[in-house]
Design an enzyme around this catalytic site. Structure first.
Site, PDB file in Angstrom:
ATOM      1  N   TYR A   1      40.649  59.989  22.679  1.00 57.85           N
ATOM      2  CA  TYR A   1      39.860  60.577  21.589  1.00 57.85           C
ATOM      3  C   TYR A   1      38.612  59.747  21.367  1.00 57.85           C
ATOM      4  O   TYR A   1      38.680  58.506  21.422  1.00 57.85           O
ATOM      5  CB  TYR A   1      40.681  60.611  20.289  1.00 57.85           C
TER       6      TYR A   1
ATOM      7  N   GLU B   1      35.741  60.866  18.942  1.00 57.72           N
ATOM      8  CA  GLU B   1      34.790  61.548  18.043  1.00 57.72           C
ATOM      9  C   GLU B   1      33.713  60.568  17.596  1.00 57.72           C
ATOM     10  O   GLU B   1      33.971  59.379  17.436  1.00 57.72           O
ATOM     11  CB  GLU B   1      35.526  62.120  16.838  1.00 57.72           C
TER      12      GLU B   1
ATOM     13  N   ASP C   1      17.116  78.139  25.500  1.00 58.38           N
ATOM     14  CA  ASP C   1      18.433  78.115  26.144  1.00 58.38           C
ATOM     15  C   ASP C   1      18.194  78.331  27.641  1.00 58.38           C
ATOM     16  O   ASP C   1      17.906  79.445  28.078  1.00 58.38           O
ATOM     17  CB  ASP C   1      19.290  79.230  25.546  1.00 58.38           C
TER      18      ASP C   1
ATOM     19  N   THR D   1      24.031  75.031  29.872  1.00 58.99           N
ATOM     20  CA  THR D   1      25.351  74.736  30.404  1.00 58.99           C
ATOM     21  C   THR D   1      25.137  73.899  31.652  1.00 58.99           C
ATOM     22  O   THR D   1      24.020  73.800  32.169  1.00 58.99           O
ATOM     23  CB  THR D   1      26.135  76.008  30.781  1.00 58.99           C
TER      24      THR D   1
ATOM     25  N   LYS E   1      26.219  76.344  35.871  1.00 57.96           N
ATOM     26  CA  LYS E   1      25.608  77.516  36.531  1.00 57.96           C
ATOM     27  C   LYS E   1      24.724  77.015  37.671  1.00 57.96           C
ATOM     28  O   LYS E   1      25.247  76.384  38.580  1.00 57.96           O
ATOM     29  CB  LYS E   1      24.842  78.343  35.494  1.00 57.96           C
TER      30      LYS E   1
ATOM     31  N   ARG F   1      32.154  72.715  34.086  1.00 53.96           N
ATOM     32  CA  ARG F   1      32.003  73.682  32.996  1.00 53.96           C
ATOM     33  C   ARG F   1      31.738  72.916  31.694  1.00 53.96           C
ATOM     34  O   ARG F   1      32.595  72.152  31.246  1.00 53.96           O
ATOM     35  CB  ARG F   1      33.314  74.469  32.910  1.00 53.96           C
TER      36      ARG F   1
END
Ligand code: DSN
Length: 482
Positions: free
Chosen positions: A68, A70, A245, A274, A277, A283
């Site tokens: 973890y 965060e 974007d 992203t 692509k 991903r």
């Protein structure tokens, strides 16, 4: 390391990994193996898909997933994050260097997450911070209930102008069913009804009238380049923040196919993407920003994101390092050249393309000329081993579900080594399938937008022809899972 050595190591790594997985849940091992068989044996033309390198794929399968973390680099809500800090800092450094961006944030889990981080950073910078300064408060916890209510009202009543879905925009650019179309008052700009091209004067007129806080540029089904310098001029004139974007074309930006006015990074205040692509990574998502937005983007987790996927951030760092190699520029140029070959292949066989062609990585084929809906065309092509997705075209009479278009992209097959001749042949095979497909009828004999009849023997013939092309350009050559 030689390609042969990489293949041999990758082969043993995956053989052993699948054996371990099969010892717990053999059906998952089998589905994973079968996915490779399916991807190897079909023409992957989905414009948003690619094949990541073995190094990128292997990086995702580690114990970095177990941590973890965060918060942000050096400022975590958990102890023991020193290795995640290394990973995240490296991913951000590669992203900054690759794109020439002042600031990069590697945590978003997807493109939608990256856009949410961007929206909230813009709201924080443009609405929340000035309100806190005005009220003399350090953060929202110091506000009175009344002041908080007023700030909450302001945060929830801002305007966004984005490209409409049927013109090629994305659902996160203010489409009503998406959160972006609910959290903002939104309006959309489209394309010229005659040419299908962006009309910057029309965008400017709409912006002057609507006065948005945010203008979103970028697309997922527009087959042309965008002049981001012009979009920034429009944003500046109306006092809007320009968000781009670039999820679909990030590989073309990274590979310096899109430069100058077509490179969004110097023109946008905030750019999202992203990584899986045309950029050919794992991903996930990324946010790039000008310095003035950096601190607010950095609040992405825990503001709108859950704990970072450290194993995926590591794979982003590996993919971005790959994209900084000179050969990635050749790859990116080939993506665009191949899209032109595909477009010419369709046009020379009488098919209609939205905007009449392409100058990026995708073409949008209007299948109404074949008497089909996008859904019928998509299904008939899939039966023939050609994987595409149906897509609306501007002013689509069949809506977003059945559609009248098929979107086709070149990033994946370019990774396999397809060139001009192969893409011309792909166009020929697709036209063959569509010419030999007829719309079907519903159970009560009415015209159907979904059912179809593919001519006898067509699927087998196209499968065989596609197989010949694919065999010449194997996917992950040397990787043997038998
Ligand atoms: N699903 C991606 C695409 O196919 O364009 C964008 O979200």
């Amino acid at each position: 390391m030689s390609d042969e050595r990489i293949s041999s190591l990758t082969s043993s790594a995956y053989q052993q990994a699948l054996e371990v997985i099969a010892s717990v849940e053999p059906r998952i091992a089998e589905a994973t193996r079968q996915e490779l068989v399916d991807q190897r044996g079909s023409l992957k033309l989905i414009a948003s898909e690619n094949y990541a390198s073995p190094a990128v794929l292997l990086t995702m399968g580690t114990w970095l997933s177990d941590k973890y973390a965060e918060g942000t680099v050096g400022h975590r809500f958990y102890a023991g994050c020193q290795n995640v800090d290394t990973v995240e800092a490296l991913a951000a450094e590669h992203a900054r260097e690759l794109f020439g961006a002042p600031y990069a944030y590697a945590q978003p889990h997807s493109g939608i997450d990256a856009n949410l981080v961007a929206f909230w950073s813009i709201l924080a910078h443009r609405v929340e911070t000035p309100a806190l300064e005005r009220l003399g408060a350090k953060n929202v916890n110091e506000l009175t209930e009344e002041d908080w209510e007023s700030l909450r009202h302001d945060l929830g009543n801002q305007r966004l102008l984005g490209m409409s879905l049927d013109a090629g925009g994305h659902l996160t650019h203010g489409f009503r069913p998406n959160i972006s179309g609910k959290m903002f008052h939104q309006q959309q700009y489209g394309t010229d009804p005659e040419t299908g091209l962006l009309d910057y004067d029309a965008v400017a007129a709409k912006a002057r009238e609507f006065k948005p806080l945010v203008i979103v540029a970028g697309y997922s089904a527009y087959p042309r380049r965008v002049n981001f310098a012009k979009m920034r001029e429009i944003a500046d004139e109306v006092g809007a923040t320009l968000m781009v974007d670039m999820a679909h074309f990030a590989g073309l930006v990274a590979g310096k196919v899109f430069t100058g006015d077509e490179d969004p990074i110097p023109h946008a205040h905030v750019t999202t993407t992203t990584t899986h692509k045309s950029l050919r990574g794992p991903r996930g998502g990324l946010v790039l920003a000008q310095e003035e937005f950096a601190a607010d983007v950095d609040r992405g987790c825990p503001m709108v994101l859950g704990g970072p996927l450290s194993h995926v951030m590591a794979a982003k760092a590996v993919a971005l390092a790959e994209a900084r190699r000179p050969e990635f520029r050749t790859y990116a140029q080939n993506i665009a050249d191949n899209a032109k070959s595909l477009a010419e292949g369709f046009l020379s066989r009488g098919a209609r393309l939205v905007t009449g062609g392409t100058d990026n990585h995708l073409v949008l084929l209007d299948v109404s000329g074949f008497g089909l809906t996008g859904r019928q065309a998509e299904s008939a092509l899939l039966d023939s081993g050609v994987v595409t997705n149906r897509n609306s075209i501007p002013q689509d009479p069949n809506g977003a579900w059945y559609t009248s278009g098929i979107r086709l992209g070149t990033p994946a097959l370019t990774t396999r080594g397809f060139g001009h001749d192969e893409f011309d042949r792909v166009a020929e095979l697709i036209v063959d399938v569509l010419t030999n497909t007829e719309p079907g009828t519903t159970k009560d004999g009415k015209p159907s937008k979904a059912s179809y009849r593919l001519g006898d023997g067509v699927a087998d013939k196209i499968h065989a022809a596609a197989g010949e092309l694919l065999d010449k350009h194997p996917l992950y050559p040397g990787l043997d899972l038998a």
